[in-house]
Design a protein around this motif. Structure first.
Motif, PDB file in Angstrom:
ATOM      1  N   ALA A  69     -46.270  29.894   2.808  1.00 59.43           N
ATOM      2  CA  ALA A  69     -46.392  28.431   2.664  1.00 59.43           C
ATOM      3  C   ALA A  69     -47.193  27.856   3.831  1.00 59.43           C
ATOM      4  CB  ALA A  69     -45.011  27.787   2.596  1.00 59.43           C
ATOM      5  N   PHE A  70     -46.935  28.340   5.029  1.00 56.32           N
ATOM      6  CA  PHE A  70     -47.683  27.846   6.177  1.00 56.32           C
ATOM      7  C   PHE A  70     -49.152  28.239   6.076  1.00 56.32           C
ATOM      8  CE2 PHE A  70     -49.395  27.920  10.459  1.00 56.32           C
ATOM      9  CZ  PHE A  70     -49.225  26.583  10.776  1.00 56.32           C
ATOM     10  N   ARG A  71     -49.412  29.431   5.562  1.00 57.99           N
ATOM     11  CA  ARG A  71     -50.801  29.867   5.400  1.00 57.99           C
ATOM     12  C   ARG A  71     -51.558  28.941   4.440  1.00 57.99           C
ATOM     13  NH1 ARG A  71     -54.051  34.496   6.169  1.00 57.99           N
ATOM     14  NH2 ARG A  71     -55.833  34.440   4.764  1.00 57.99           N
ATOM     15  N   VAL A  72     -50.904  28.533   3.354  1.00 67.03           N
ATOM     16  CA  VAL A  72     -51.535  27.596   2.414  1.00 67.03           C
ATOM     17  C   VAL A  72     -51.911  26.315   3.155  1.00 67.03           C
ATOM     18  CG1 VAL A  72     -51.117  26.122   0.396  1.00 67.03           C
ATOM     19  CG2 VAL A  72     -50.418  28.527   0.347  1.00 67.03           C
ATOM     20  N   PHE A  73     -50.979  25.814   3.964  1.00 68.06           N
ATOM     21  CA  PHE A  73     -51.231  24.609   4.751  1.00 68.06           C
ATOM     22  C   PHE A  73     -52.392  24.824   5.723  1.00 68.06           C
ATOM     23  CE2 PHE A  73     -50.344  22.547   8.856  1.00 68.06           C
ATOM     24  CZ  PHE A  73     -50.510  21.220   8.483  1.00 68.06           C
ATOM     25  N   LEU A  74     -52.357  25.946   6.434  1.00 62.60           N
ATOM     26  CA  LEU A  74     -53.393  26.247   7.418  1.00 62.60           C
ATOM     27  C   LEU A  74     -54.766  26.364   6.757  1.00 62.60           C
ATOM     28  CD1 LEU A  74     -54.014  26.916  10.370  1.00 62.60           C
ATOM     29  CD2 LEU A  74     -53.384  29.287   9.884  1.00 62.60           C
ATOM     30  N   GLU A  75     -54.840  27.078   5.643  1.00 60.22           N
ATOM     31  CA  GLU A  75     -56.098  27.204   4.905  1.00 60.22           C
ATOM     32  C   GLU A  75     -56.625  25.829   4.504  1.00 60.22           C
ATOM     33  OE1 GLU A  75     -55.121  29.620   1.538  1.00 60.22           O
ATOM     34  OE2 GLU A  75     -55.342  31.493   2.645  1.00 60.22           O
ATOM     35  N   THR A  76     -55.721  24.980   4.030  1.00 55.42           N
ATOM     36  CA  THR A  76     -56.120  23.652   3.567  1.00 55.42           C
ATOM     37  C   THR A  76     -56.694  22.817   4.695  1.00 55.42           C
ATOM     38  OG1 THR A  76     -54.425  23.747   1.859  1.00 55.42           O
ATOM     39  CG2 THR A  76     -55.301  21.578   2.389  1.00 55.42           C
ATOM     40  N   VAL A  77     -56.028  22.838   5.849  1.00 57.70           N
ATOM     41  CA  VAL A  77     -56.516  22.066   6.998  1.00 57.70           C
ATOM     42  C   VAL A  77     -57.869  22.600   7.458  1.00 57.70           C
ATOM     43  CG1 VAL A  77     -56.084  21.444   9.408  1.00 57.70           C
ATOM     44  CG2 VAL A  77     -54.216  21.356   7.758  1.00 57.70           C
ATOM     45  N   ALA A 110     -44.996  28.792  16.934  1.00 61.01           N
ATOM     46  CA  ALA A 110     -44.299  29.581  15.920  1.00 61.01           C
ATOM     47  C   ALA A 110     -43.137  28.780  15.337  1.00 61.01           C
ATOM     48  CB  ALA A 110     -43.797  30.892  16.522  1.00 61.01           C
ATOM     49  N   LYS A 111     -42.361  28.129  16.208  1.00 57.76           N
ATOM     50  CA  LYS A 111     -41.245  27.316  15.723  1.00 57.76           C
ATOM     51  C   LYS A 111     -41.755  26.135  14.896  1.00 57.76           C
ATOM     52  CE  LYS A 111     -37.180  24.635  16.926  1.00 57.76           C
ATOM     53  NZ  LYS A 111     -37.250  24.007  15.653  1.00 57.76           N
ATOM     54  N   ALA A 112     -42.799  25.482  15.385  1.00 59.98           N
ATOM     55  CA  ALA A 112     -43.361  24.342  14.647  1.00 59.98           C
ATOM     56  C   ALA A 112     -43.904  24.779  13.296  1.00 59.98           C
ATOM     57  CB  ALA A 112     -44.451  23.663  15.473  1.00 59.98           C
ATOM     58  N   SER A 113     -44.510  25.978  13.228  1.00 60.64           N
ATOM     59  CA  SER A 113     -45.052  26.441  11.945  1.00 60.64           C
ATOM     60  C   SER A 113     -43.929  26.767  10.965  1.00 60.64           C
ATOM     61  CB  SER A 113     -45.995  27.628  12.132  1.00 60.64           C
ATOM     62  OG  SER A 113     -45.321  28.768  12.585  1.00 60.64           O
ATOM     63  N   ILE A 114     -42.828  27.310  11.453  1.00 56.91           N
ATOM     64  CA  ILE A 114     -41.678  27.575  10.583  1.00 56.91           C
ATOM     65  C   ILE A 114     -41.083  26.260  10.089  1.00 56.91           C
ATOM     66  CG2 ILE A 114     -39.296  28.446  10.545  1.00 56.91           C
ATOM     67  CD1 ILE A 114     -40.303  30.703  12.441  1.00 56.91           C
ATOM     68  N   ASP A 115     -40.937  25.296  11.003  1.00 56.25           N
ATOM     69  CA  ASP A 115     -40.425  23.977  10.606  1.00 56.25           C
ATOM     70  C   ASP A 115     -41.334  23.338   9.560  1.00 56.25           C
ATOM     71  OD1 ASP A 115     -38.356  24.313  12.428  1.00 56.25           O
ATOM     72  OD2 ASP A 115     -39.238  22.985  13.942  1.00 56.25           O
ATOM     73  N   ALA A 116     -42.640  23.448   9.795  1.00 52.82           N
ATOM     74  CA  ALA A 116     -43.605  22.879   8.849  1.00 52.82           C
ATOM     75  C   ALA A 116     -43.516  23.584   7.500  1.00 52.82           C
ATOM     76  CB  ALA A 116     -45.023  22.991   9.416  1.00 52.82           C
ATOM     77  N   ALA A 117     -43.396  24.907   7.529  1.00 53.20           N
ATOM     78  CA  ALA A 117     -43.290  25.664   6.274  1.00 53.20           C
ATOM     79  C   ALA A 117     -42.058  25.250   5.491  1.00 53.20           C
ATOM     80  CB  ALA A 117     -43.256  27.165   6.572  1.00 53.20           C
ATOM     81  N   ARG A 118     -40.960  25.084   6.174  1.00 55.57           N
ATOM     82  CA  ARG A 118     -39.725  24.668   5.495  1.00 55.57           C
ATOM     83  C   ARG A 118     -39.874  23.281   4.889  1.00 55.57           C
ATOM     84  NH1 ARG A 118     -35.801  27.217  10.120  1.00 55.57           N
ATOM     85  NH2 ARG A 118     -35.950  29.358   9.348  1.00 55.57           N
ATOM     86  N   LEU A 119     -40.523  22.390   5.626  1.00 58.86           N
ATOM     87  CA  LEU A 119     -40.769  21.045   5.111  1.00 58.86           C
ATOM     88  C   LEU A 119     -41.697  21.095   3.897  1.00 58.86           C
ATOM     89  CD1 LEU A 119     -40.354  17.980   5.538  1.00 58.86           C
ATOM     90  CD2 LEU A 119     -42.362  18.033   7.006  1.00 58.86           C
ATOM     91  N   LEU A 120     -42.729  21.915   3.982  1.00 61.53           N
ATOM     92  CA  LEU A 120     -43.661  22.065   2.862  1.00 61.53           C
ATOM     93  C   LEU A 120     -42.968  22.624   1.627  1.00 61.53           C
ATOM     94  CD1 LEU A 120     -46.643  23.540   4.874  1.00 61.53           C
ATOM     95  CD2 LEU A 120     -46.704  21.370   3.616  1.00 61.53           C
ATOM     96  N   LEU A 121     -42.142  23.652   1.840  1.00 64.22           N
ATOM     97  CA  LEU A 121     -41.412  24.251   0.722  1.00 64.22           C
ATOM     98  C   LEU A 121     -40.460  23.252   0.089  1.00 64.22           C
ATOM     99  CD1 LEU A 121     -40.788  27.734   2.319  1.00 64.22           C
ATOM    100  CD2 LEU A 121     -41.996  27.340   0.157  1.00 64.22           C
ATOM    101  N   LYS A 122     -39.776  22.500   0.920  1.00 63.47           N
ATOM    102  CA  LYS A 122     -38.838  21.483   0.420  1.00 63.47           C
ATOM    103  C   LYS A 122     -39.578  20.410  -0.356  1.00 63.47           C
ATOM    104  CE  LYS A 122     -35.195  18.398   1.964  1.00 63.47           C
ATOM    105  NZ  LYS A 122     -34.433  17.910   3.122  1.00 63.47           N
ATOM    106  N   SER A 123     -40.698  19.949   0.167  1.00 66.55           N
ATOM    107  CA  SER A 123     -41.469  18.904  -0.490  1.00 66.55           C
ATOM    108  C   SER A 123     -42.105  19.381  -1.782  1.00 66.55           C
ATOM    109  CB  SER A 123     -42.582  18.407   0.439  1.00 66.55           C
ATOM    110  OG  SER A 123     -42.042  17.815   1.596  1.00 66.55           O
ATOM    111  N   ALA A 124     -42.585  20.615  -1.775  1.00 70.72           N
ATOM    112  CA  ALA A 124     -43.291  21.144  -2.949  1.00 70.72           C
ATOM    113  C   ALA A 124     -42.375  21.324  -4.155  1.00 70.72           C
ATOM    114  CB  ALA A 124     -43.959  22.474  -2.608  1.00 70.72           C
ATOM    115  N   VAL A 125     -41.120  21.604  -3.892  1.00 70.93           N
ATOM    116  CA  VAL A 125     -40.200  21.820  -5.012  1.00 70.93           C
ATOM    117  C   VAL A 125     -39.306  20.604  -5.252  1.00 70.93           C
ATOM    118  CG1 VAL A 125     -40.205  24.331  -4.845  1.00 70.93           C
ATOM    119  CG2 VAL A 125     -38.513  23.035  -3.565  1.00 70.93           C
ATOM    120  N   GLY A 126     -39.728  19.465  -4.741  1.00 69.79           N
ATOM    121  CA  GLY A 126     -39.027  18.224  -5.018  1.00 69.79           C
ATOM    122  C   GLY A 126     -37.693  18.057  -4.309  1.00 69.79           C
ATOM    123  N   GLY A 127     -37.612  18.608  -3.088  1.00 62.61           N
ATOM    124  CA  GLY A 127     -36.428  18.377  -2.287  1.00 62.61           C
ATOM    125  C   GLY A 127     -35.469  19.533  -2.209  1.00 62.61           C
ATOM    126  N   SER A 128     -35.699  20.599  -2.973  1.00 58.11           N
ATOM    127  CA  SER A 128     -34.796  21.765  -2.844  1.00 58.11           C
ATOM    128  C   SER A 128     -35.615  23.005  -2.602  1.00 58.11           C
ATOM    129  CB  SER A 128     -33.966  21.932  -4.118  1.00 58.11           C
ATOM    130  OG  SER A 128     -34.797  22.167  -5.224  1.00 58.11           O
TER     131      SER A 128
END
Length: 129
Positions: A69-77, A110-128
């Protein structure tokens, strides 16, 4: 003033690094003006939907789900900053690998990327996630 979420902080950091690289790789145009070698792609209004779609496609039982998930974000940026034409370049994937590895080697990033990935995953699936 409320703090920025991890994805905003990381996107900002990546943009600063890309801007620094751009300044180092400028070339002179025939008119004597400096112009960047690569140009930033215009942001697509549908970009968030595409990112969410790609993140939703990651299997929920994939043990590397956060990293993907973080890689998708990184690629996009990076594509947003450096240009969409890099998408077809095989070296782009290698560059993303290198950037992600460098970020993972820094404890704070590393911690920020994990936090970001979790936020991205949560947002992408509508909160879960």
């Amino acid at each position: 003033m409320p703090g920025l979420d991890p994805t905003s902080q990381l996107a900002s950091l990546i943009r600063v690094q890309v801007a620094s690289l751009r300044r180092r790789h400028e070339v002179k145009s025939p008119a004597g003006k400096r112009k960047p070698v690569v140009s930033a792609a215009a942001g697509s209004p549908d970009l968030a939907s595409l990112v969410a779609q790609r993140i939703r496609a990651i299997a929920s039982d994939d043990p590397t789900r956060e990293k993907k998930a973080f890689r998708v974000f990184l690629e996009t940026v990076l594509l947003s900053e450096l240009g969409q034409e890099l998408l077809g370049d095989p070296a782009f994937s290698t560059m993303v690998d290198h950037v992600q590895t460098q970020m993972e080697s820094d404890p704070e990033l590393a911690k920020a990327s994990i936090d970001a990935a979790r936020l991205l995953l949560k947002s992408a699936v509508g909160g879960s996630a």
